[in-house]
Design an enzyme around this catalytic site. Structure first.
Site, short mmCIF file in Angstrom:
data_model
loop_
_atom_site.label_atom_id
_atom_site.label_comp_id
_atom_site.label_asym_id
_atom_site.label_seq_id
_atom_site.Cartn_x
_atom_site.Cartn_y
_atom_site.Cartn_z
CB CYS A 14 40.03 4.01 66.43
SG CYS A 14 40.77 4.35 68.04
CG ASP A 131 45.74 11.64 63.99
OD1 ASP A 131 45.07 11.96 62.98
OD2 ASP A 131 45.25 11.56 65.14
O1 LIG Z 1 39.19 9.28 68.86
C1 LIG Z 1 39.49 10.09 69.73
O2 LIG Z 1 38.64 10.69 70.39
C2 LIG Z 1 40.93 10.39 70.00
C3 LIG Z 1 41.25 11.18 71.06
C4 LIG Z 1 42.56 11.47 71.34
C5 LIG Z 1 43.57 10.97 70.56
C6 LIG Z 1 43.26 10.17 69.47
C7 LIG Z 1 41.96 9.87 69.17
N1 LIG Z 1 41.61 9.08 68.08
C8 LIG Z 1 42.53 8.66 67.08
O3 LIG Z 1 42.66 9.69 66.14
C9 LIG Z 1 42.92 9.16 64.87
C10 LIG Z 1 42.17 9.82 63.75
O4 LIG Z 1 40.81 9.88 64.00
P1 LIG Z 1 39.79 10.34 62.85
O5 LIG Z 1 39.60 9.16 61.92
O6 LIG Z 1 40.42 11.51 62.15
O7 LIG Z 1 38.52 10.68 63.54
C11 LIG Z 1 42.65 7.72 64.97
O8 LIG Z 1 43.94 7.14 65.06
C12 LIG Z 1 42.05 7.44 66.29
O9 LIG Z 1 42.68 6.29 66.75
#
Ligand SMILES: O=C(O)c1ccccc1N[C@@H]1O[C@H](COP(=O)(O)O)[C@@H](O)[C@H]1O
Length: 212
Positions: A14, A131
């Protein structure tokens, strides 16, 4: 979801903002590519950039658009470049139904969250993305949560997210047995800039975790 539907653990990478990162993720075997359309993120892209990057993604790799409490009009403007919508804010079930695309709902694992009730409430969701919860931050925190809080028999496919890296994703898969895993910060070397080696290492660890 039932055991026989799970198969191998799928991988979503992502927060892609650059052409070369899209190409690397696809070549490494990602099942899904995530684009952040929420302007509050340092990984945000606009609709024009989405059109450009989404065009690089070949058939059979899912293009996912991530939105946080945004207008149905904006989601509809983006959806022609997307295969799946990820609602990552506090959208109630009725607000998720405005898109023509299939969608998943992200749930942040705050104290007291009732996953079984959420699976019922978001009945049209194609999956629940779980998450970490951090007050004031909708996601992409780079933090894990207590995976033992996820019930084994949830009625929706689980997409596990939050602080995953090549070092912990094997444990995560063995513990949770999710339908898919989702990573953003764990495959970056700078905010919003993916690292090809980290992407490849992450996907390699997902494959290894499933070998008998
Ligand atoms: O990635 C972003 O900036 C974000 C912003 C707002 C909501 C979700 C976002 N990302 C999602 O968050 C999770 C976990 O991310 P990480 O691997 O802990 O960095 C993931 O699902 C992204 O899709």
């Amino acid at each position: 979801m039932t055991e026989h539907m799970r198969g191998r653990t799928r991988v979503k990478i992502c927060g892609l903002t650059r052409e070369e990162d899209v190409d690397t993720a696809v070549a490494a075997g990602a099942d899904a590519i995530g684009f952040v359309l929420w302007p509050g993120s340092h990984r945000a892209i606009d609709a024009g950039r989405l059109a450009h990057l989404a065009a690089r993604v070949p058939a059979f790799v899912t293009r996912v658009g991530l939105f946080v409490d945004q207008s149905p009009e904006f989601v509809r403007r983006c959806e022609s470049y997307l295969d799946l919508i990820q609602y990552h804010g506090d959208e109630p079930p009725e607000a998720c139904a405005h898109t023509l695309r299939p969608w998943i709902k992200a749930l942040r694992m705050r104290d007291g969250v009732d996953l079984a009730a959420a699976a019922q409430a978001y009945g049209e969701a194609r999956g629940l993305l779980l998450d970490a919860y951090k007050p004031g931050v909708p996601g992409g925190t780079g933090e894990t949560f207590d995976w033992s809080r996820i019930p084994a028999n949830l009625a929706k496919p689980v997409i596990l997210a939050g602080g995953l890296t090549a070092s912990n994703v094997g444990d995560a898969i063995r513990t949770v047995q999710p339908f898919a895993v989702d990573v953003s910060g764990g495959v970056e070397h700078a905010r919003g800039v993916k690292d090809p080696e980290l992407i490849r290492a992450f996907i390699r660890q997902v494959s290894l975790a499933q070998q008998p």
